[in-house]
Design a protein around this motif. Structure first.
Motif, PDB file in Angstrom:
ATOM      1  N   ALA A   1      46.163  70.929 163.500  1.00 34.07           N
ATOM      2  CA  ALA A   1      47.053  71.283 164.616  1.00 34.07           C
ATOM      3  C   ALA A   1      47.887  70.079 165.043  1.00 34.07           C
ATOM      4  O   ALA A   1      49.092  70.198 165.293  1.00 34.07           O
ATOM      5  CB  ALA A   1      46.234  71.814 165.789  1.00 34.07           C
ATOM      6  N   VAL A   2      47.242  68.905 165.141  1.00 28.55           N
ATOM      7  CA  VAL A   2      47.963  67.701 165.545  1.00 28.55           C
ATOM      8  C   VAL A   2      49.006  67.320 164.491  1.00 28.55           C
ATOM      9  O   VAL A   2      50.139  66.940 164.816  1.00 28.55           O
ATOM     10  CB  VAL A   2      46.975  66.534 165.770  1.00 28.55           C
ATOM     11  CG1 VAL A   2      47.727  65.231 166.017  1.00 28.55           C
ATOM     12  CG2 VAL A   2      46.072  66.837 166.957  1.00 28.55           C
TER      13      VAL A   2
ATOM     14  N   ASN B   1      56.490  69.100 163.344  1.00 26.94           N
ATOM     15  CA  ASN B   1      57.522  69.811 164.101  1.00 26.94           C
ATOM     16  C   ASN B   1      58.331  68.851 164.967  1.00 26.94           C
ATOM     17  O   ASN B   1      59.554  68.974 165.084  1.00 26.94           O
ATOM     18  CB  ASN B   1      56.877  70.892 164.976  1.00 26.94           C
ATOM     19  CG  ASN B   1      56.298  72.029 164.160  1.00 26.94           C
ATOM     20  OD1 ASN B   1      56.756  72.286 163.039  1.00 26.94           O
ATOM     21  ND2 ASN B   1      55.304  72.707 164.687  1.00 26.94           N
ATOM     22  N   THR B   2      57.638  67.891 165.582  1.00 28.13           N
ATOM     23  CA  THR B   2      58.330  66.912 166.416  1.00 28.13           C
ATOM     24  C   THR B   2      59.259  66.035 165.585  1.00 28.13           C
ATOM     25  O   THR B   2      60.381  65.724 165.996  1.00 28.13           O
ATOM     26  CB  THR B   2      57.303  66.031 167.157  1.00 28.13           C
ATOM     27  OG1 THR B   2      56.431  66.857 167.926  1.00 28.13           O
ATOM     28  CG2 THR B   2      58.006  65.051 168.082  1.00 28.13           C
ATOM     29  N   GLN B   3      58.785  65.643 164.395  1.00 25.78           N
ATOM     30  CA  GLN B   3      59.616  64.825 163.523  1.00 25.78           C
ATOM     31  C   GLN B   3      60.861  65.592 163.070  1.00 25.78           C
ATOM     32  O   GLN B   3      61.955  65.015 162.959  1.00 25.78           O
ATOM     33  CB  GLN B   3      58.799  64.366 162.310  1.00 25.78           C
ATOM     34  CG  GLN B   3      57.750  63.307 162.660  1.00 25.78           C
ATOM     35  CD  GLN B   3      56.881  62.932 161.484  1.00 25.78           C
ATOM     36  OE1 GLN B   3      56.745  63.689 160.521  1.00 25.78           O
ATOM     37  NE2 GLN B   3      56.279  61.756 161.535  1.00 25.78           N
TER      38      GLN B   3
ATOM     39  N   ALA C   1      51.584  61.944 169.658  1.00 24.50           N
ATOM     40  CA  ALA C   1      50.889  62.791 168.681  1.00 24.50           C
ATOM     41  C   ALA C   1      50.213  61.948 167.607  1.00 24.50           C
ATOM     42  O   ALA C   1      49.080  62.228 167.190  1.00 24.50           O
ATOM     43  CB  ALA C   1      51.874  63.774 168.044  1.00 24.50           C
ATOM     44  N   LYS C   2      50.905  60.868 167.161  1.00 22.05           N
ATOM     45  CA  LYS C   2      50.299  59.976 166.170  1.00 22.05           C
ATOM     46  C   LYS C   2      49.055  59.301 166.733  1.00 22.05           C
ATOM     47  O   LYS C   2      48.042  59.144 166.043  1.00 22.05           O
ATOM     48  CB  LYS C   2      51.315  58.922 165.725  1.00 22.05           C
ATOM     49  CG  LYS C   2      52.410  59.466 164.816  1.00 22.05           C
ATOM     50  CD  LYS C   2      53.358  58.346 164.398  1.00 22.05           C
ATOM     51  CE  LYS C   2      54.429  58.850 163.451  1.00 22.05           C
ATOM     52  NZ  LYS C   2      55.375  57.780 163.027  1.00 22.05           N
ATOM     53  N   GLN C   3      49.143  58.870 167.990  1.00 18.55           N
ATOM     54  CA  GLN C   3      47.998  58.214 168.623  1.00 18.55           C
ATOM     55  C   GLN C   3      46.815  59.172 168.733  1.00 18.55           C
ATOM     56  O   GLN C   3      45.668  58.806 168.467  1.00 18.55           O
ATOM     57  CB  GLN C   3      48.398  57.690 169.990  1.00 18.55           C
ATOM     58  CG  GLN C   3      47.283  56.915 170.693  1.00 18.55           C
ATOM     59  CD  GLN C   3      47.730  56.374 172.042  1.00 18.55           C
ATOM     60  OE1 GLN C   3      48.844  56.569 172.455  1.00 18.55           O
ATOM     61  NE2 GLN C   3      46.842  55.683 172.720  1.00 18.55           N
TER      62      GLN C   3
END
Length: 208
Positions: A82-83, A89-91, A169-171
């Motif tokens: 999910a992450v 999607n954010t990218q 999100a990466k964190q």
């Protein structure tokens, strides 16, 4: 006779552990659950619901059901997916907005060039077949520039916001992966300790 007594003790210990695990599963559930809540709550559920096992030497071990570990692994992998999906999607959103910002910058640069060329012409000029004064033309062109600048600032804001979301999100992904790896190592170490202890007991019984 000695072997028989050791075998009886081992069987009694095995049944005691089994009964302890079954009794632990049938107790009243609290707010923690393995089927809902955050990963932290699910790990806490497994830790609290694990049963204790003490060998003949007085060493205490934690006993965790394998299906609990499998379910916890499945939930963790689902969270990672999910992450990762959210990150992708954010990218994509960041890439799209960057392209729009670049296009706006190009349009703005072209408009400025046209404005500079227009300033060198006569006071009276024609735009799309309509005659107007230089001052009116300048007002129109600067209005277009102001509109483009407004859109540019808007997309720059959206771009920075998307970058912040991407970093967050990466964190989160890194934290979830580290948390899963730590709990997986702990679970494997506990399982290996139990297996070694059981093997020691079996070897002890064979040698007796």
């Amino acid at each position: 006779m000695f072997k028989y007594k050791n075998l009886t003790s081992a069987l009694f210990l095995f049944f005691t552990v089994s009964i302890s695990v079954i009794a632990q599963d049938t107790t009243e559930e609290d707010n923690l659950s393995l089927d809902s809540g955050t990963l932290d709550n699910q790990f806490e559920y497994v830790i609290q619901k694990s049963s204790n096992w003490r060998d003949d030497r007085g060493n205490t071990y934690e006993v965790i059901k394998r299906d609990w570990l499998n379910k916890l692994k499945s939930h963790t992998l689902d969270s990672l997916k999910a992450v990762k999906s959210e990150l992708l999607n954010t990218q994509k959103t960041v890439t799209t907005q960057k392209e729009e910002i670049d296009q706006l910058k190009t349009n703005l640069s072209t408009t400025k060039t046209n404005l500079e060329a227009t300033n060198e012409e006569k006071d009276s000029m024609s735009l799309f077949g309509i005659a107007m004064s230089k001052s009116g033309y300048n007002v129109l062109m600067w209005s277009i520039i102001a509109g483009l600048l407004a859109f540019l600032l808007f997309f720059i804001f959206r771009f920075k916001n998307s970058n912040a979301i991407t970093k967050e999100a990466k964190q989160k992904l890194t934290e979830v992966e580290e948390e899963f790896e730590e709990h997986r190592r702990n679970a494997l170490e506990r399982e290996q300790k139990v297996r070694r202890q059981l093997q020691d007991e079996l070897n002890k019984n064979r040698n007796s």
